[in-house]
Structures are given as structure tokens and as C-alpha cells.
Design an enzyme around this catalytic site. Structure first.
Site, PDB file in Angstrom:
ATOM      1  N   HIS A   1      25.765 -12.338  22.091  1.00  0.00           N
ATOM      2  CA  HIS A   1      25.255 -11.977  20.772  1.00  0.00           C
ATOM      3  C   HIS A   1      24.674 -10.574  20.862  1.00  0.00           C
ATOM      4  O   HIS A   1      24.257 -10.127  21.932  1.00  0.00           O
ATOM      5  CB  HIS A   1      24.203 -12.980  20.305  1.00  0.00           C
TER       6      HIS A   1
ATOM      7  N   CYS B   1      22.569 -18.180  15.245  1.00  0.00           N
ATOM      8  CA  CYS B   1      22.265 -19.551  15.641  1.00  0.00           C
ATOM      9  C   CYS B   1      20.983 -20.009  14.960  1.00  0.00           C
ATOM     10  O   CYS B   1      19.932 -19.370  15.129  1.00  0.00           O
ATOM     11  CB  CYS B   1      22.116 -19.661  17.156  1.00  0.00           C
TER      12      CYS B   1
END
Length: 298
Positions: free
Chosen positions: A208, A239
Site C-alpha cells: 500500500h 483497508c
């Protein structure tokens, strides 16, 4: 310079990991247009959907229809959290299944309300049966570097969890920097160890870009011998159980990095950016990646 692989496989996760937390309801037809345009761009492996509770992940409530209508080309991965999810995925015609567990016990409890150890034991018979039935199994290892609740994850914990799945017979480990806290040195060290320890398993890195180190971590992982990366067209994703985490590394930006150092992927840059156009109007936030912005200015 360390030696780099000549070829790299990009596993597109935008249709699943990228869209799962999107606030706007995206029509199934548009998701399929997104998926098919990614296939036309040269993507051969993709997370197309997930068989999870529609109550908790409403964006994935059309998973059966997606599987019914998706163009069956390349490897179509579906995420499944438990036996019920696997059963539904197989009924829908899925051949390649992804399961997931967090190294962090706290993260795992927030995510699926079960300890890491409990999740592993629950998944063991499921994975065993999938392999008996000759399915491709991908194990997604969350919080491999850092946890938003527990902090830094010792590498030996990540390695121990990976080893459990290797012993089960999985085909692939997707090792994930869930909250975007990894750094290039840690990425190189962990992936070098994984490549050495598990030479017969597909090792995939999933980063990420929370602190804009995604591309640096990918380059470090390339130097460690990794030749498979999860990426998300448009940098979509995030997330809900990792506060502050932003999207995945953008497929188009990773593609530019790889092209700049002479690594082949078989993926077309303009077609990847065009695929983002299929879904961008339906998103709750604008696309802001380097190569997509350049593409739009042309």
C-alpha cells in the site's frame, strides 16, 4: 546494481481489493467492463471478486453474477474468508481461491473476529480439500510488516505464518504491507528470506502507498528476487481495519517503473489507464496517480 528479474507478473487486485470499500454502489455491468478492459490490457491474473458477507461488504454482493459473466481468460482469483465462502465460490465456478490471515492477532480479530492461530486451524482442512480437488490456492498474509494496533511485526512471526501455509500446500503467498508502513530495507530483507526459504512457492509482494514508499518497496523487492506484485489500477483500495491506510500501489505507476528498468510485463500502459476510465466516474474520490494524470493530459 543488484540483478533484477527480466519478466514480472502483475496481479491486478482493483476489481476486488480496490473496489471492496468504495462507498458508491458500482453497477455490475461497470465492474465487468473494468475487468474486461484490464484483461484486454494484458493482465493475466486478477482478483475479480470475493465471496464474503454482503452485510459487511455490500460492494461484493454481486460476486455470483460477476463469476457468471466474466470473460474466462487467465487466472481468475476470488477471495474467500471461510468454508461457506469457498463453497459458494466453487458453486459459482471459481477455480482459483484466495484465503487470508493476519500475522497480527489483534488485526485478525478486528477483521474476522478470530485469532490468527484459530484462523489457521480453521483454514487447514479447507486448503487441504482445495488442493485434493486440484484448485489453485493463494494465501494472503496481512500485516506482514506492521499492524495499526500492535505496531512493528517481527519478521520471524511473518515467516512462521507463511511456513504454516506452505506446509498446507498452497501455491502462492501474497505477503502484504497492509497499512503501508514497510520500508525498502525491511522489504528487501523479508522477501529475500522468503525467496530463499520457499523456493518452490510463488512469492507475491503486496504494498500500500500510504507513505509514498510503495514504489521504493517494490524496487527493493525486485532486488530480492520477487517477480510477482499485486497492483491496483488507479491506485484503488484501502483497508477498513487498518486506520489511515490508503490505496494499493497503482498498476500504471508500477508498470512505468518496471518499463524504465527494462522489465517486461506484457501489459499495455495506455490500455491500463483506459481501463481506469471505465470505473472512475462511479468512484467517491478522484483518481490521482502519476501515469493516469499524464494519460489524461495527452
Amino acid at each position: 546494481m543488484y540483478s533484477l528479474p527480466k519478466n514480472v507478473t502483475l496481479i491486478e487486485v482493483g476489481p476486488r481489493d480496490g473496489l471492496q470499500n468504495e462507498k458508491n454502489s458500482i453497477p455490475t455491468d461497470q465492474k465487468l467492463a473494468f475487468i474486461h478492459s484490464l484483461q484486454q490490457a494484458g493482465i493475466q491474473e486478477m482478483e475479480v471478486t470475493s465471496f464474503v458477507s454482503a452485510k459487511w461488504v455490500p460492494q461484493m454482493s454481486d460476486s455470483k453474477e460477476i463469476m457468471d459473466r466474466v470473460c474466462k481468460t487467465g487466472r481468475q482469483l476470488v477471495l474467500t474468508p471461510n468454508a461457506h465462502g469457498v463453497e459458494n465460490a466453487l458453486k459459482a465456478g471459481a477455480d482459483s481461491v484466495a484465503v487470508f490471515v493476519g500475522v497480527s492477532d489483534t488485526f485478525n480479530r478486528h477483521n474476522i473476529n478470530r485469532s490468527t492461530a484459530g484462523s489457521v486451524e480453521t483454514l487447514r482442512p479447507i486448503v487441504n480439500q482445495l488442493k485434493i480437488d486440484h484448485h489453485f490456492v493463494r494465501a494472503c498474509i496481512s500485516t506482514a510488516f506492521h499492524c495499526p494496533y500492535e505496531g512493528v511485526i517481527p519478521p520471524e512471526q511473518t515467516l512462521a505464518l507463511c511456513e504454516k501455509f506452505v506446509d498446507m500446500g498452497v501455491d502462492e503467498l501474497s505477503v502484504t504491507d497492509t497499512d503501508g508502513m514497510a520500508n525498502p530495507l525491511g522489504s528487501f530483507t523479508l522477501f529475500k528470506t522468503l525467496k530463499t526459504k520457499f523456493p518452490n512457492i510463488l512469492i507475491t509482494a503486496h504494498f500500500h502507498d500510504t507513505r509514498k514508499l510503495g514504489l521504493a518497496n517494490i524496487y527493493a523487492s525486485l532486488q530480492a528476487g520477487v517477480d510477482r506484485f499485486d497492483t491496483s489500477a488507479g491506485g484503488l483500495g484501502g483497508c477498513p481495519f487498518a486506520p489511515g491506510a490508503t490505496g494499493n500501489v497503482a498498476t500504471e505507476d508500477v508498470l512505468y517503473l518496471l518499463q524504465s528498468v527494462g522489465i517486461e510485463t506484457g501489459v499495455d500502459m495506455d490500455k491500463i489507464c483506459a481501463s481506469v476510465d471505465e470505473v472512475a466516474p462511479y468512484l467517491s474520490r478522484p483518481i490521482d496517480t502519476a501515469m493516469y494524470n499524464l494519460y489524461k493530459r495527452q
